[in-house]
Design an enzyme around this catalytic site. Structure first.
Site, mmCIF file in Angstrom:
data_model
loop_
_atom_site.group_PDB
_atom_site.id
_atom_site.type_symbol
_atom_site.label_atom_id
_atom_site.label_comp_id
_atom_site.label_asym_id
_atom_site.label_seq_id
_atom_site.Cartn_x
_atom_site.Cartn_y
_atom_site.Cartn_z
ATOM 1 N N THR A 177 -7.193 1.317 -21.584
ATOM 2 C CA THR A 177 -7.165 0.665 -20.243
ATOM 3 C C THR A 177 -8.265 0.711 -19.258
ATOM 4 O O THR A 177 -9.461 1.511 -19.787
ATOM 5 C CB THR A 177 -5.996 1.246 -19.401
ATOM 6 O OG1 THR A 177 -6.230 2.506 -19.000
ATOM 7 C CG2 THR A 177 -4.425 1.224 -20.379
ATOM 8 N N ASP A 236 0.999 -1.246 0.184
ATOM 9 C CA ASP A 236 -0.053 -0.004 0.088
ATOM 10 C C ASP A 236 0.997 1.272 0.129
ATOM 11 O O ASP A 236 1.728 1.469 1.102
ATOM 12 C CB ASP A 236 -0.720 0.037 1.292
ATOM 13 C CG ASP A 236 -1.890 1.311 1.302
ATOM 14 O OD1 ASP A 236 -1.610 2.201 0.652
ATOM 15 O OD2 ASP A 236 -2.698 1.208 2.108
ATOM 16 N N SER A 262 2.897 10.284 -15.074
ATOM 17 C CA SER A 262 1.859 11.665 -14.795
ATOM 18 C C SER A 262 0.583 11.254 -15.640
ATOM 19 O O SER A 262 -0.003 10.180 -15.882
ATOM 20 C CB SER A 262 2.571 12.955 -15.161
ATOM 21 O OG SER A 262 1.624 14.017 -14.929
ATOM 22 N N ASN A 312 3.492 3.923 -10.794
ATOM 23 C CA ASN A 312 2.428 3.853 -11.657
ATOM 24 C C ASN A 312 1.347 3.848 -10.700
ATOM 25 O O ASN A 312 0.116 4.169 -11.234
ATOM 26 C CB ASN A 312 2.509 2.454 -12.380
ATOM 27 C CG ASN A 312 1.403 2.052 -13.090
ATOM 28 O OD1 ASN A 312 0.891 2.812 -13.992
ATOM 29 N ND2 ASN A 312 0.623 0.979 -12.442
ATOM 30 N N TYR A 354 -7.892 15.617 -9.701
ATOM 31 C CA TYR A 354 -6.961 14.609 -10.342
ATOM 32 C C TYR A 354 -5.730 15.234 -10.886
ATOM 33 O O TYR A 354 -4.631 14.936 -10.715
ATOM 34 C CB TYR A 354 -7.861 13.800 -11.248
ATOM 35 C CG TYR A 354 -6.773 12.646 -11.974
ATOM 36 C CD1 TYR A 354 -6.165 11.632 -11.154
ATOM 37 C CD2 TYR A 354 -6.458 12.722 -13.354
ATOM 38 C CE1 TYR A 354 -5.302 10.855 -12.116
ATOM 39 C CE2 TYR A 354 -5.632 12.128 -14.105
ATOM 40 C CZ TYR A 354 -5.154 11.163 -13.357
ATOM 41 O OH TYR A 354 -4.253 10.327 -14.151
ATOM 42 N N LYS A 407 -1.287 15.330 -10.773
ATOM 43 C CA LYS A 407 -0.516 15.169 -11.767
ATOM 44 C C LYS A 407 0.430 16.245 -11.756
ATOM 45 O O LYS A 407 1.651 16.125 -12.379
ATOM 46 C CB LYS A 407 -1.155 14.817 -13.111
ATOM 47 C CG LYS A 407 -1.920 13.271 -12.873
ATOM 48 C CD LYS A 407 -1.017 12.297 -12.439
ATOM 49 C CE LYS A 407 -1.377 10.957 -12.292
ATOM 50 N NZ LYS A 407 -0.738 9.645 -11.830
#
Length: 285
Positions: free
Chosen positions: A187, A60, A138, A87, A152, A156
Site C-alpha cells: 500500500t 477527523d 495494529s 483504520n 510508531y 501500536k
C-alpha cells in the site's frame, strides 16, 4: 429520514480514502453491505462512487465531538453499526531521540486517542443491541518494535493493549473485538501521504534508524503482502461467529511471532532464578 435497515451488514470505516480502508469499503459495498466511509476531507471519498449503501462523512478522528456526530448520523441512516474498522492512522520514521515532542503528540492523537474517540462513540449502540464487532488495525510493529519505528510501534503496542482489555470487557455483552496485525503490504503506507519522516537525523543513529530510513525507500510499493488478499481475510473475519482476539496477516508477521515467542522463552529461562527471587519468603513451617 427513516433509517434504512435492509442491509446485511453496516460498516463504519475510518481512513477510508486510501489504503486498506478504501479497499475494505469497496469490497463491503460490492457484496451489498452498507458502509459509513469517513476521512478528514469527504471529497477524497469520491473514489467510492455513489452506491446506495454508501454514506460518506467527514471525520477527523482526533475530534471527539465529530466522532459522536458521525456515529449518530450512521445510526440515523442505517439503524445500527455492525462493524467498526479503526483504520485511520499514519507512521513516523526516525529514531526515538530524533522525534520531536510535537511529532510524537500528533501521532498519538491520531493512532491512539483517535481510535479511542471513535470506539467510545460507537460502543453504546453495540452494547444496547448486544451485537457488534470492533476491528482495530495494529501492525507487525505492535508485536515487535525496532530502530526507526520505535514511536510508531509504541502507538501500536497501545492499540494491542486497549484491544485486549476491550475484548475482555465486551465479550460478556456479545460484542467482539479483534486486533488486526498486518505485516508489510503493498500500500502507500511508506509514501509521504501516510508516513512522516523526522527531519532531524543524528549521525550516531546512522547504522540503526538511518539504515531503516534507507530501507523504507527501497521497500515502498514493493512489499510482499497483497492488500486485496488482506481485504478477503477481513471480510471473512467480519463474518465469523467466533472471531479471534488477534489476526496476524502475512508470512512476515507469522515469522516475527515465531521469533518473538522463542526469544521470550530463551530470555525468561536465562533469568528465571532472578525473576522468581523477588517474592516475599514463604513463612516458616
Amino acid at each position: 429520514m427513516t433509517a434504512t435497515t435492509n442491509f446485511p451488514r453496516v460498516w463504519l470505516i475510518t481512513g477510508a480514502s486510501r489504503g486498506f480502508g478504501l479497499r475494505i469499503a469497496r469490497a463491503a459495498l460490492a457484496r451489498g453491505d452498507a458502509v459509513v466511509a469517513t476521512a478528514r476531507n469527504v471529497a477524497t471519498l469520491a473514489a467510492l462512487g455513489d452506491a446506495p449503501g454508501l454514506l460518506p462523512l467527514a471525520l477527523d478522528v482526533t475530534d471527539e465531538a465529530q466522532a459522536q456526530t458521525v456515529a449518530q448520523a450512521a445510526i440515523a441512516r442505517f439503524g445500527r453499526i455492525d462493524v467498526l474498522v479503526n483504520n485511520a492512522g499514519f507512521g513516523l520514521l526516525g529514531a526515538v531521540e530524533e522525534a520531536s515532542g510535537d511529532e510524537v503528540r500528533r501521532l498519538y492523537e491520531t493512532n491512539v486517542f483517535g481510535l479511542l474517540n471513535v470506539t467510545r462513540a460507537v460502543l453504546p449502540g453495540m452494547r444496547a443491541r448486544r451485537a457488534g464487532h470492533v476491528l482495530n488495525f495494529s501492525s507487525v510493529g505492535g508485536l515487535r518494535s525496532g530502530p526507526g519505528f520505535g514511536v510508531y510501534c509504541s502507538t501500536k503496542f497501545a492499540v494491542e493493549g486497549l484491544s485486549e482489555a476491550l475484548h475482555a470487557e465486551l465479550a460478556p455483552l456479545n460484542v467482539h473485538v479483534t486486533v488486526i496485525e498486518p505485516g508489510y503490504f503493498r500500500t502507500e503506507f511508506l509514501e509521504s501521504n501516510s508516513l512522516v519522516v523526522s527531519p532531524r537525523e543524528l549521525e550516531d543513529y546512522a547504522a540503526t534508524a538511518g539504515q531503516v530510513r534507507a530501507a523504507a525507500r527501497r521497500i515502498s510499493l514493493n512489499q510482499p503482502g497483497d492488500p486485496d488478499k488482506l481485504v478477503t481475510a477481513v471480510l471473512q473475519l467480519a463474518d465469523a461467529s467466533t472471531p479471534p482476539r488477534r489476526l496476524p496477516l502475512g508470512t512476515d508477521t507469522l515469522a516475527v511471532l515465531d521469533a518473538r515467542g522463542a526469544e521470550l522463552q530463551e530470555e525468561t529461562q536465562a533469568w528465571r532464578a532472578v525473576s522468581a527471587s523477588t517474592d516475599f519468603a514463604a513463612p516458616a513451617a
